[in-house]
Design a protein around this motif. Structure first.
Motif, PDB file in Angstrom:
ATOM      1  N   THR A   1       0.049   5.417   0.088  1.00 21.83           N
ATOM      2  CA  THR A   1      -0.901   6.520   0.056  1.00 21.83           C
ATOM      3  C   THR A   1      -0.212   7.767  -0.487  1.00 21.83           C
ATOM      4  O   THR A   1       0.808   8.201   0.045  1.00 21.83           O
TER       5      THR A   1
ATOM      6  N   TYR B   1      -3.210   2.396  -5.542  1.00 25.62           N
ATOM      7  CA  TYR B   1      -3.618   1.122  -4.945  1.00 25.62           C
ATOM      8  C   TYR B   1      -4.926   0.643  -5.558  1.00 25.62           C
ATOM      9  O   TYR B   1      -5.065  -0.528  -5.935  1.00 25.62           O
ATOM     10  N   SER B   2      -5.898   1.550  -5.690  1.00 21.03           N
ATOM     11  CA  SER B   2      -7.189   1.183  -6.268  1.00 21.03           C
ATOM     12  C   SER B   2      -7.032   0.711  -7.705  1.00 21.03           C
ATOM     13  O   SER B   2      -7.693  -0.238  -8.137  1.00 21.03           O
TER      14      SER B   2
ATOM     15  N   GLY C   1     -11.467  -1.028  -2.346  1.00 18.92           N
ATOM     16  CA  GLY C   1     -10.936   0.055  -3.163  1.00 18.92           C
ATOM     17  C   GLY C   1     -10.745  -0.330  -4.613  1.00 18.92           C
ATOM     18  O   GLY C   1     -10.472   0.521  -5.459  1.00 18.92           O
TER      19      GLY C   1
ATOM     20  N   VAL D   1       0.853  -1.188   0.000  1.00 20.14           N
ATOM     21  CA  VAL D   1       0.000   0.000   0.000  1.00 20.14           C
ATOM     22  C   VAL D   1       0.890   1.239   0.000  1.00 20.14           C
ATOM     23  O   VAL D   1       1.902   1.281   0.706  1.00 20.14           O
TER      24      VAL D   1
ATOM     25  N   ASN E   1      -5.534   7.078  -2.572  1.00 24.06           N
ATOM     26  CA  ASN E   1      -5.395   5.652  -2.887  1.00 24.06           C
ATOM     27  C   ASN E   1      -5.558   5.341  -4.364  1.00 24.06           C
ATOM     28  O   ASN E   1      -5.910   4.223  -4.734  1.00 24.06           O
TER      29      ASN E   1
END
Length: 248
Positions: free
Chosen positions: A93, A153-154, A141, A91, A150
């Motif tokens: 951010t 990541y999404s 997500g 992850v 995000n």
């Protein structure tokens, strides 16, 4: 009475098994009778997971799935599989305006390319048995919600969700099922040790979940269902487990 959730006599590979969700999936599948094969990049943590699997024909393989040679070595070392759980992920951010090619490539390489290439190699080498179940660990997500910071990541999880549906169709004639589990926020060591958010921010966010944050065992139990014969008529789906977050 036959237990449709039993994993006895099944060989199951779990990636990202050295910590968090992947570690609990390995422990839980072993408890359900599977012979569990685990892989990750950290030797000490991987050894620790192996010790918690208990008695059985369990093995561990040190591998960085972003490195082609190590991916090939892992594929060659594995026995034929009845289950595959693709849990390794990272992850990051970052507000979209600060996204750059390097950061995006790092997340896509780990969260999307590595699991897809591993699955491809296992298929090419005929390492997946008939009736094998493939489970990606995705996220709400991926295609259910958006969260500030995000985007990368999404995108990586959304790409998994999209490709998974096509793979499920293509592998259905071989009775190989392909699904994903899409969890909401789950309590892991990463969450407990994060410096990106204050404890107050985390507590306020949890209030958005009618049933509160989940536990790693909640995700592991969902994976067990998808690996077991109990779900033999389920493929191409995203199993949403989010404590009621997305129904609001």
């Amino acid at each position: 009475m036959i237990n449709p959730f039993s994993l006895a006599n099944k060989n199951i590979l779990v990636t990202g098994a050295s910590s968090g969700i992947g570690k609990q999936i390995a422990i839980s599948t072993a408890a359900m009778g599977a012979s569990v094969h685990i892989t990750a990049r950290d030797t000490n943590r991987l050894d620790n997971t192996l010790k918690q699997l208990g008695d059985g024909h369990h093995r561990h393989y040190l591998a960085d799935l972003t490195i082609g040679e190590e991916l090939d070595a892992l594929t060659d070392s594995l026995p034929n599989l009845d289950g595959l759980v693709l849990s390794a992920g990272i992850v990051k951010t970052l507000p979209f305006k600060f996204v750059n090619h390097t950061e995006l490539d790092t997340i896509m390489q780990t969260n999307f390319f590595s699991p897809i290439v591993l699955l491809n190699k296992l298929l090419r080498k005929k390492k997946l048995n008939k009736n094998c179940s493939v489970v990606f660990i995705s996220s709400i997500g991926g295609n259910f919600i958006g969260a500030k910071g995000n985007s990368m990541y999404s995108a990586s999880k959304g790409a998994i969700n999209a490709m998974q549906k096509v793979i499920a169709l293509e592998l259905a004639p071989q009775k190989i099922r392909v699904n994903n589990v899409s969890p909401g926020m789950v309590r892991t060591a990463m969450l407990e040790n994060t410096t990106a958010f204050s404890q107050e921010q985390i507590e306020n966010d949890e209030k958005n979940y009618p049933l509160g944050y989940g536990e790693v065992t909640d995700v592991a139990n969902a994976v067990i269902y998808l690996l077991a014969d109990a779900s033999k008529w389920v493929t191409g789906t995203s199993l949403l487990i989010d404590g009621g977050f997305t129904i609001q």
